[in-house]
Design a protein around this motif. Structure first.
Motif, PDB file in Angstrom:
ATOM      1  N   THR A  51       0.841  -1.191   0.000  1.00  0.00           N
ATOM      2  CA  THR A  51       0.000   0.000   0.000  1.00  0.00           C
ATOM      3  C   THR A  51       0.879   1.244   0.000  1.00  0.00           C
ATOM      4  O   THR A  51       2.081   1.177   0.257  1.00  0.00           O
ATOM      5  N   TYR A  52       0.260   2.375  -0.286  1.00  0.00           N
ATOM      6  CA  TYR A  52       0.922   3.658  -0.096  1.00  0.00           C
ATOM      7  C   TYR A  52      -0.111   4.668   0.373  1.00  0.00           C
ATOM      8  O   TYR A  52      -1.311   4.491   0.180  1.00  0.00           O
ATOM      9  N   MET A  53       0.363   5.713   1.026  1.00  0.00           N
ATOM     10  CA  MET A  53      -0.520   6.742   1.548  1.00  0.00           C
ATOM     11  C   MET A  53      -0.082   8.109   1.039  1.00  0.00           C
ATOM     12  O   MET A  53       1.102   8.448   1.076  1.00  0.00           O
ATOM     13  N   THR A  54      -1.047   8.871   0.568  1.00  0.00           N
ATOM     14  CA  THR A  54      -0.786  10.245   0.141  1.00  0.00           C
ATOM     15  C   THR A  54      -0.839  11.157   1.358  1.00  0.00           C
ATOM     16  O   THR A  54      -1.273  10.752   2.441  1.00  0.00           O
ATOM     17  N   ASP A  55      -0.410  12.402   1.190  1.00  0.00           N
ATOM     18  CA  ASP A  55      -0.331  13.306   2.337  1.00  0.00           C
ATOM     19  C   ASP A  55      -1.693  13.691   2.911  1.00  0.00           C
ATOM     20  O   ASP A  55      -1.769  14.264   3.984  1.00  0.00           O
ATOM     21  N   ASP A  56      -2.779  13.359   2.212  1.00  0.00           N
ATOM     22  CA  ASP A  56      -4.105  13.645   2.769  1.00  0.00           C
ATOM     23  C   ASP A  56      -4.707  12.434   3.476  1.00  0.00           C
ATOM     24  O   ASP A  56      -5.874  12.435   3.865  1.00  0.00           O
ATOM     25  N   GLY A  57      -3.899  11.377   3.661  1.00  0.00           N
ATOM     26  CA  GLY A  57      -4.338  10.209   4.414  1.00  0.00           C
ATOM     27  C   GLY A  57      -5.032   9.141   3.596  1.00  0.00           C
ATOM     28  O   GLY A  57      -5.491   8.146   4.151  1.00  0.00           O
ATOM     29  N   CYS A  58      -5.116   9.319   2.280  1.00  0.00           N
ATOM     30  CA  CYS A  58      -5.736   8.295   1.430  1.00  0.00           C
ATOM     31  C   CYS A  58      -4.784   7.125   1.273  1.00  0.00           C
ATOM     32  O   CYS A  58      -3.608   7.318   0.980  1.00  0.00           O
ATOM     33  N   ILE A  59      -5.309   5.926   1.455  1.00  0.00           N
ATOM     34  CA  ILE A  59      -4.522   4.706   1.306  1.00  0.00           C
ATOM     35  C   ILE A  59      -4.915   4.048  -0.010  1.00  0.00           C
ATOM     36  O   ILE A  59      -6.095   3.931  -0.328  1.00  0.00           O
ATOM     37  N   TYR A  60      -3.912   3.596  -0.760  1.00  0.00           N
ATOM     38  CA  TYR A  60      -4.134   2.953  -2.054  1.00  0.00           C
ATOM     39  C   TYR A  60      -3.389   1.632  -2.105  1.00  0.00           C
ATOM     40  O   TYR A  60      -2.331   1.474  -1.499  1.00  0.00           O
ATOM     41  N   CYS A  61      -3.920   0.709  -2.878  1.00  0.00           N
ATOM     42  CA  CYS A  61      -3.223  -0.542  -3.170  1.00  0.00           C
ATOM     43  C   CYS A  61      -2.085  -0.218  -4.129  1.00  0.00           C
ATOM     44  O   CYS A  61      -2.305   0.397  -5.178  1.00  0.00           O
ATOM     45  N   ALA A  62      -0.871  -0.614  -3.791  1.00  0.00           N
ATOM     46  CA  ALA A  62       0.295  -0.314  -4.628  1.00  0.00           C
ATOM     47  C   ALA A  62       0.385  -1.238  -5.836  1.00  0.00           C
ATOM     48  O   ALA A  62       1.230  -1.041  -6.691  1.00  0.00           O
ATOM     49  N   ASN A  63      -0.491  -2.226  -5.918  1.00  0.00           N
ATOM     50  CA  ASN A  63      -0.486  -3.124  -7.073  1.00  0.00           C
ATOM     51  C   ASN A  63      -1.557  -2.765  -8.095  1.00  0.00           C
ATOM     52  O   ASN A  63      -1.374  -3.009  -9.276  1.00  0.00           O
ATOM     53  N   SER A  64      -2.661  -2.203  -7.640  1.00  0.00           N
ATOM     54  CA  SER A  64      -3.765  -1.907  -8.553  1.00  0.00           C
ATOM     55  C   SER A  64      -4.156  -0.436  -8.592  1.00  0.00           C
ATOM     56  O   SER A  64      -4.846  -0.008  -9.506  1.00  0.00           O
ATOM     57  N   GLY A  65      -3.748   0.332  -7.587  1.00  0.00           N
ATOM     58  CA  GLY A  65      -4.145   1.732  -7.507  1.00  0.00           C
ATOM     59  C   GLY A  65      -5.517   1.942  -6.884  1.00  0.00           C
ATOM     60  O   GLY A  65      -5.983   3.064  -6.752  1.00  0.00           O
ATOM     61  N   LYS A  66      -6.159   0.864  -6.470  1.00  0.00           N
ATOM     62  CA  LYS A  66      -7.496   0.959  -5.879  1.00  0.00           C
ATOM     63  C   LYS A  66      -7.445   1.694  -4.537  1.00  0.00           C
ATOM     64  O   LYS A  66      -6.578   1.429  -3.709  1.00  0.00           O
ATOM     65  N   HIS A  67      -8.390   2.630  -4.353  1.00  0.00           N
ATOM     66  CA  HIS A  67      -8.487   3.367  -3.091  1.00  0.00           C
ATOM     67  C   HIS A  67      -8.989   2.420  -2.013  1.00  0.00           C
ATOM     68  O   HIS A  67     -10.007   1.752  -2.179  1.00  0.00           O
ATOM     69  N   LEU A  68      -8.264   2.346  -0.892  1.00  0.00           N
ATOM     70  CA  LEU A  68      -8.602   1.410   0.180  1.00  0.00           C
ATOM     71  C   LEU A  68      -9.209   2.078   1.394  1.00  0.00           C
ATOM     72  O   LEU A  68      -9.663   1.398   2.305  1.00  0.00           O
ATOM     73  N   GLY A  69      -9.190   3.392   1.447  1.00  0.00           N
ATOM     74  CA  GLY A  69      -9.748   4.096   2.594  1.00  0.00           C
ATOM     75  C   GLY A  69      -8.798   5.164   3.102  1.00  0.00           C
ATOM     76  O   GLY A  69      -7.945   5.668   2.373  1.00  0.00           O
TER      77      GLY A  69
END
Length: 145
Positions: A51-69
């Protein structure tokens, strides 16, 4: 990945135009994980490694780009922030002269490295084998055999 000086001649003269077009096509985002170019993100660690997190706290799957919360930033290691710089990857044919748009994709460093890992492993194995063969050759000469 920056083009190594010794490989620059293998790329077409209009590479910067080709690169710009691929980035435009991709919306200036990684075509694998959807991370935005020129942003800072925190990569997940441990069980969050993909996963990765942007500076606004959004978490994404690092394999698909899907927003996880969303998560609190404290859940990620702020010391592991990385700057995203998209690179242009050759997907099927690694020949730098093959600039067909179906062979090129805008990828972040992580996704580009994952794509190239099998090829690098083969090259590393060949290099180790060649070094061992040279070592064996010189070892025999030293022993007279």
């Amino acid at each position: 990945m920056p083009i190594k000086p010794e490989n620059k001649a293998r790329y077409p003269a209009n590479w910067s135009d080709i690169r710009a077009e691929i980035l435009r096509r991709a919306g200036d985002r990684c075509e694998q994980c959807n991370v935005q170019n020129h942003t800072r993100i925190a990569r997940g660690q441990g069980e969050d490694a993909d996963t990765y997190m942007t500076d606004d706290g959004c978490i994404y799957c690092a394999n698909s780009g899907k927003h996880l919360g969303f998560r609190r930033f404290a859940d990620y290691d702020a010391g592991k922030m990385v700057d995203i710089v998209l690179t242009i990857a050759h997907l099927h044919d690694p020949d730098p002269a093959n600039c067909d748009e179906t062979n090129l994709a805008a990828l972040c460093q992580r996704c580009h490295n994952k794509l190239d890992a099998p090829m690098r492993a083969v090259n590393a194995q060949a290099t180790r084998r060649a070094r061992k063969a040279v070592g064996d050759l010189f070892a025999r000469e030293e022993t007279g055999g």
